[in-house]
Design an enzyme around this catalytic site. Structure first.
Site, PDB file in Angstrom:
ATOM      1  N   SER A 138       0.831  -1.201   0.000  1.00 30.79           N
ATOM      2  CA  SER A 138       0.000   0.000   0.000  1.00 30.79           C
ATOM      3  C   SER A 138       0.866   1.252   0.000  1.00 30.79           C
ATOM      4  CB  SER A 138      -0.906  -0.005   1.235  1.00 30.79           C
ATOM      5  OG  SER A 138      -1.536   1.253   1.420  1.00 30.79           O
ATOM      6  N   TYR A 182      -2.464  -0.072  10.025  1.00 30.29           N
ATOM      7  CA  TYR A 182      -2.634  -0.673   8.695  1.00 30.29           C
ATOM      8  C   TYR A 182      -1.347  -0.544   7.893  1.00 30.29           C
ATOM      9  CZ  TYR A 182      -3.997  -1.101   3.809  1.00 30.29           C
ATOM     10  OH  TYR A 182      -4.047  -1.463   2.486  1.00 30.29           O
TER      11      TYR A 182
END
Length: 333
Positions: free
Chosen positions: A130, A155
């Site tokens: 990501s 995350y």
């Protein structure tokens, strides 16, 4: 054609990846836990599309890859040549209040997929990272060589941990891997927790849209078709085990790529395109920036362009109206 295992196959990117592999004659074994992070009906609808279009060349198993025993049992009868590991617990903001979920899915789950790939001797493992790994990096565009050890959300920390775990497996077991740092993916069949869906739903309902940091945000919005072109290119071209330095710095068979649209768009411009596409005026509710958010993302895609020929072609002027058109059809608006 090779048989590919796609994790998170009922998810947004997972569905499109499976479609692309199947459309060219390959076989796909798909797995997904079908959890309720967002409405499972959308996930079932995506799976129905895959089954309708490709029949028995697509096989699905409902399984949580964080459960190693269940994963092995579900896949015991399947020989797979490659893995595209897209499944994960997504969402920066959700990780603020539900950290334990990310530990299970993104850390234990990724380790389970590495072990599966190692034990099966697969030709290549492609996995989703990501743009969040860049944290509060203010040097833009973000480059794969940039320092990424200061995440601003759990995350992001789990995604960076995935990259480090993969590097160890590439080094120890010479397992060929490619990690893809996705930048704000959008398009038809997208996720309901993403900004574009939230704004579109609110605008059709005549409700205010939450505009964080008073709209002073920029994102490298990347249309799903461009993302999938990059995923498939990576799938087809494993990194060589030649001792040369790869994108991201590894000398093992492990590459890291940014996969974005190569242009950062102001939030206000996206809202303007949405207003045109929906025919509705946005009612803005300006809010402060949220914990874990970053102000600007922008991808340097020179590495993936040079190695794999990746070249995004879809601007938000084209992609955003396509999403709105799909949203109208899906919801009968």
């Amino acid at each position: 054609m090779p048989k590919t295992l796609v994790t998170g196959v009922a998810g947004f990117i997972g569905m499109y990846c499976a479609q692309a592999l199947l459309a060219r004659g390959g076989e796909v074994v798909g797995i997904d836990s079908l959890n309720d992070y967002y409405d499972p009906a959308l996930k079932h609808a995506r799976l129905a599309e895959l089954t309708r279009d490709h029949g028995d060349r697509f096989t699905f198993h409902a399984v949580d890859f964080a459960d190693a025993a269940a994963l092995r049992e579900a896949l015991a009868a399947h020989d797979v040549d490659r893995i595209v590991h897209l499944g994960a617990q997504a969402g920066v903001r959700y990780s603020i209040d539900h950290p334990e979920v990310y530990g299970q899915s993104n850390l234990i789950g990724h380790l389970n997929m590495l072990e599966l790939a190692r034990s099966r001797g697969v030709a290549h493992l492609v996995y989703a990272s990501s743009s969040s790994v860049y944290g509060g990096n203010t040097s833009v565009p973000f480059r794969v060589e940039d320092r990424v050890d200061r995440p601003v959300s759990l995350y992001a920390a789990t995604k960076r941990a995935n990259e480090v775990m993969s590097e160890s497996y590439a080094h120890l077991y010479r397992l060929p891997q490619t990690g893809l740092r996705f930048f704000t993916v959008y398009g038809p069949w997208g996720r309901p927790d993403m900004m574009l869906w939230i704004f579109t739903r609110a605008m059709f309902a005549g409700e205010p849209i939450p505009v964080f940091n008073n709209g002073l945000m920029e994102r490298d919005f990347t249309y799903i078709d461009d993302i999938i072109a990059g995923v498939i290119a990576a799938h087809d071209q494993p990194p060589p085990d030649d001792g040369a330095v790869k994108a991201g710095g590894s000398v093992a068979p492990h590459r890291l790529y940014n996969i974005g649209n190569n242009r950062s768009e102001p939030l206000g411009r996206v809202i303007g395109i949405l207003e045109q596409a929906t025919g509705r005026q946005a009612i803005r509710r300006d809010l402060p920036i949220q914990p874990g958010d970053v102000v600007r993302t922008a991808a340097d895609i020179s590495a993936i362009a040079g190695d794999l020929g990746y070249q995004p072609t879809t601007t938000i002027d084209v992609g955003v109206p396509r999403f709105v058109d799909w949203y109208r059809r899906y919801h009968g608006v």
